[in-house]
Write a protein that holds these residues in place. Sequence first.
Motif, mmCIF file in Angstrom:
data_model
loop_
_atom_site.group_PDB
_atom_site.id
_atom_site.type_symbol
_atom_site.label_atom_id
_atom_site.label_comp_id
_atom_site.label_asym_id
_atom_site.label_seq_id
_atom_site.Cartn_x
_atom_site.Cartn_y
_atom_site.Cartn_z
ATOM 1 N N UNK A 279 0.883 -1.220 -0.013
ATOM 2 C CA UNK A 279 0.011 0.119 0.072
ATOM 3 C C UNK A 279 0.714 1.306 0.015
ATOM 4 N N UNK A 280 0.508 2.618 -0.553
ATOM 5 C CA UNK A 280 1.096 3.615 -0.702
ATOM 6 C C UNK A 280 1.042 4.142 0.713
ATOM 7 N N UNK A 281 2.059 4.548 1.280
ATOM 8 C CA UNK A 281 2.618 5.107 2.748
ATOM 9 C C UNK A 281 2.767 6.562 2.633
ATOM 10 N N UNK B 135 -13.178 -4.491 -1.513
ATOM 11 C CA UNK B 135 -12.810 -5.820 -1.131
ATOM 12 C C UNK B 135 -12.050 -5.714 0.149
ATOM 13 N N UNK B 136 -11.771 -4.766 0.821
ATOM 14 C CA UNK B 136 -11.003 -4.626 1.875
ATOM 15 C C UNK B 136 -9.584 -4.537 2.149
ATOM 16 N N UNK B 137 -9.090 -4.566 0.679
ATOM 17 C CA UNK B 137 -7.620 -4.383 0.408
ATOM 18 C C UNK B 137 -7.193 -3.129 0.761
ATOM 19 N N UNK B 138 -6.174 -2.782 1.627
ATOM 20 C CA UNK B 138 -5.596 -1.378 1.870
ATOM 21 C C UNK B 138 -4.939 -1.104 0.839
ATOM 22 N N UNK B 139 -5.201 0.338 0.257
ATOM 23 C CA UNK B 139 -4.758 0.670 -0.499
ATOM 24 C C UNK B 139 -3.562 2.025 -0.370
ATOM 25 N N UNK B 140 -4.042 2.773 0.420
ATOM 26 C CA UNK B 140 -3.180 3.858 1.008
ATOM 27 C C UNK B 140 -3.033 3.697 2.562
ATOM 28 N N UNK B 141 -1.894 4.288 3.198
ATOM 29 C CA UNK B 141 -1.779 4.022 4.386
ATOM 30 C C UNK B 141 -1.273 5.667 5.026
ATOM 31 N N UNK B 142 -1.677 6.532 5.974
ATOM 32 C CA UNK B 142 -1.330 7.630 6.460
ATOM 33 C C UNK B 142 -1.112 7.251 8.083
ATOM 34 N N UNK B 143 0.409 7.531 8.090
ATOM 35 C CA UNK B 143 0.879 7.057 9.477
ATOM 36 C C UNK B 143 1.139 8.332 10.263
ATOM 37 N N UNK B 144 0.366 8.721 11.435
ATOM 38 C CA UNK B 144 0.544 9.992 12.115
ATOM 39 C C UNK B 144 1.262 10.062 13.124
ATOM 40 N N UNK C 135 -10.675 4.275 7.210
ATOM 41 C CA UNK C 135 -10.450 3.643 8.360
ATOM 42 C C UNK C 135 -9.742 4.422 9.117
ATOM 43 N N UNK C 136 -9.934 4.694 10.369
ATOM 44 C CA UNK C 136 -9.298 5.322 11.312
ATOM 45 C C UNK C 136 -9.001 4.206 12.496
ATOM 46 N N UNK C 137 -7.563 4.273 12.648
ATOM 47 C CA UNK C 137 -7.320 3.420 13.790
ATOM 48 C C UNK C 137 -6.631 4.357 14.773
ATOM 49 N N UNK C 138 -7.437 4.196 16.281
ATOM 50 C CA UNK C 138 -6.972 4.989 17.148
ATOM 51 C C UNK C 138 -6.493 4.124 18.369
ATOM 52 N N UNK C 139 -5.416 4.326 18.788
ATOM 53 C CA UNK C 139 -4.777 3.498 19.913
ATOM 54 C C UNK C 139 -5.422 4.032 21.198
ATOM 55 N N UNK C 140 -5.864 2.966 21.966
ATOM 56 C CA UNK C 140 -6.575 3.255 23.505
ATOM 57 C C UNK C 140 -5.300 3.046 24.436
ATOM 58 N N UNK C 141 -4.704 4.021 24.943
ATOM 59 C CA UNK C 141 -3.636 4.049 25.888
ATOM 60 C C UNK C 141 -4.211 5.009 27.076
ATOM 61 N N UNK C 142 -3.276 5.329 27.832
ATOM 62 C CA UNK C 142 -3.652 6.412 28.982
ATOM 63 C C UNK C 142 -4.018 7.748 28.584
ATOM 64 N N UNK C 143 -3.234 8.372 27.489
ATOM 65 C CA UNK C 143 -3.412 9.610 26.941
ATOM 66 C C UNK C 143 -5.239 9.534 26.659
#
Length: 856
Positions: free
Chosen positions: A105-107, A137-146, A199-207
């Motif tokens: 996927x494009x990063x 189809x659920x295939x990841x085409x592009x990824x934005x790493x924040x 799709x957004x992935x949000x990490x669940x941590x202390x913050x």
Amino acid sequence: MIHSRRDILRQLLRRVPMPVLAALFGLLTGAAVWIVIDPIQTRAIGNIFDEELSGQLETRASESLARFDSFTQSYVNTTRLLAHHRRMADYLEPVFWFSNEGEVPLLHRKEAPVWLPEDAIKGLPVKPSLALLADLEGEIREVYQLGDRPLPKETAAELRHALASARQQAYITRLDGELYVLISEQVEDASYNQMGSLVLLVSIDETFLNASQQRASTSQTTVALVDGESQTILASSRNSGLLDGANINALESDYVITAQSFFEYGNSPLNLLFATLISRDVIDATRQSIIAVERRHRLTGAAIVGLIFVLLFILISSRINRLLKRVAKFSSRALHIEHPTPRGGNQLLIMEDWIRSFTQAVMKAREEMRARYTAEIQEREALKTAVLDASLDPIVTIDQAGRIVDFNPTAEKIFGYSRDEVLNQALEELIFDKGSREAFNSLLYDCLGEQALESPTVLRTLSACRKDGKLFPVEVAIKPVMLGNKLFFTTYIRDISERKRQAQEISSLAAFPGESPLPVLRINQPGVVIYANKASDALLEYWGCKRMQTVPIYWKRLVEQTLETGRATEVEVETSTGVFSLLLAPVANLAYVNVYGRDITAIRQAEEEARHRQNELIHVSRLSTMGEMATGIAHELNQPLSAIVNFANGCARRIRLGMGEKEELIRAMEQISLQAERAGEIIKRLRGMVTRQQPVREHTDLNTLVKDACALIAHDRQKMKIAMELQLSRQPVIARIDPVQIEQVILNLLRNALDALGERHAADRCLLLETGMNAQGMAYIRVQDNGSGIVLEDLKHLFDPFFSTKKTGMGMGLSISKTIVAEHNGRIMAESLPGKGTVFTIELPASSAIVESIAS
């Protein structure tokens, strides 16, 4: 033995002050109550706290879960906005995705992709870890790493699972051992064709958890996500190193834990619980703090109650002390009993002892007072008999049948009967005439009918008859008196002959103003005419009002001013019927003014006639003065005429001989004109002096009048070789006067001075004239000579009419001068020393303008 102990205890308690006993009793009672109530209340407060805490924990846990859901929903809303953003549709319009098997996927790392507005991500409290763009189809085409976290390996499989179910767009999942909130939203191109999902992935941590609760990490409440099967903590809002992985059952000794199930994330493959943890140390500290505060409040309340109790006893003690002192003073004055107790000690016991002794003393004093009152009653009876005997009015006591049972000495004196003669005789037949007997019987019958000892006394005027048959008016009052079971009547008879005479005189005096031919009025403070006799009709017509109406505003203010000053005021008014002088006499205590009028029409006419005669006399006096000064006036007039003749002859001679220059002739002609004007001024002044004219008032400089008068006597003064000195004021001395009359007065004084100086040697003759302002603000003219003077006897009559010290004088000059000066509100005075000279001083009111100028 028992009684002795009681007495000792009583003596001890008697010496202890009441406030001290109250304080000791209050302290002991408070301590006993505290020992009983404190454990009960502490236990009750603990139970209440536990019940309240349980409810608050449930509420706080529900609120924490609601905040978490609301916080997660904000990410769902953001994802929906980004998926339907215009930028996403424009980006997907030209894109066509083929199968990407084996493709990476494009990063995007440093910069945000075109399809994702960076501002929308920055507005979130916690940035998502990753933003993914997947196809249908659920295939990841592009990824934005924040952040620093790479794309989890389990993402692709989890994403296909998420897209396969459309029940929920967001749920919590575990990827590579870390908890994430996975949020997906379908995306479309510009033609509204479905292209895939954002799709957004949000990490669940202390913050994330702290941000979801909207508080700092130092909060006393901790939230955590717990695995429902293993009961282990997967993520917490604080101390992640200590709590993460811990079993919640093992933490119940240190924390109060409330766990709740998730209902909004049913698509999650995990069985998660949302737990709220509160440290038991904090709860115990709060419980102890509340109990301590409650104890302090109880102690404060007990102290306040004890203080109020002591103060109440102190107040009662002071009031008892005051009562003891008051009763002691009373007993000392009334019963001569001294206070048997010391000042300090227990007032209740002191009062008990004192009341016992006081009761005994009162019983003793009552017997003494009974004997004393019996003696006083006897004395009163004797005194009452003496009062009846000494009464100035006749007092006769009769029974129910009207027969006399008592006859005081005054009645004997007035009616001429002795007491023995009248006893048992009918009162109405003995001392009342036939016309008054029926009225007396009627009055007596009214008293018999009422039989009220406290009924009001009724006075009746009747006609009484003395023993010698002489009738006189009396005033009769009857008062019933009950003696035992018998009713008697005390008859008071007062001779009112003198009062009737005075009433008739008062009535006559009251009619006096109405009979007066002069106006008499009474005006109250508001200005209402409350009385006016018949002679006042002309004044009422002049004022334009009637009786019981208000006078005009000027007269109303005059009435108020008269009442304020308390001094009588006199004014004059001229009505259609004549001139009246009104005297306003204040009666301040009754707030009205009596106005007494006097017709002065004839007086004013006589005064006007006298003024006319006086003006004639003044004019004659001026003519006489001018006649006496004829020689000097002719000389004064001859000088300018001679100069005119000389200058005219000289001009004519020069013109005939042709000798004169033009300039010399012009100067000669100017001198002729100047001398002609001088002659004209002399004639004008003489005409003003001798012409009959009405008195005037104008502002005039006295310096000018003095100079003009000196000019008129200049010839006589030079002829007699009299040295004259003028000491005139440098400032104008202005007065409002008649210039002709005042100049006549100055001229009279100057003529008298010349006559007085004629008796001295020519070399010693001196005349001084002075003007100025004195300390009282009056303008003055002073004429001083060093002539022969005037003797004291003649000085007293100097201003009397027809009195003169000169052989040829008529004695009118100084009298007329005094009249003229008096009409100007001034005065003329004379001082003289025989052989030394005389000083005449004229004082006139200065003009207000010159007075203010001098004052400044």
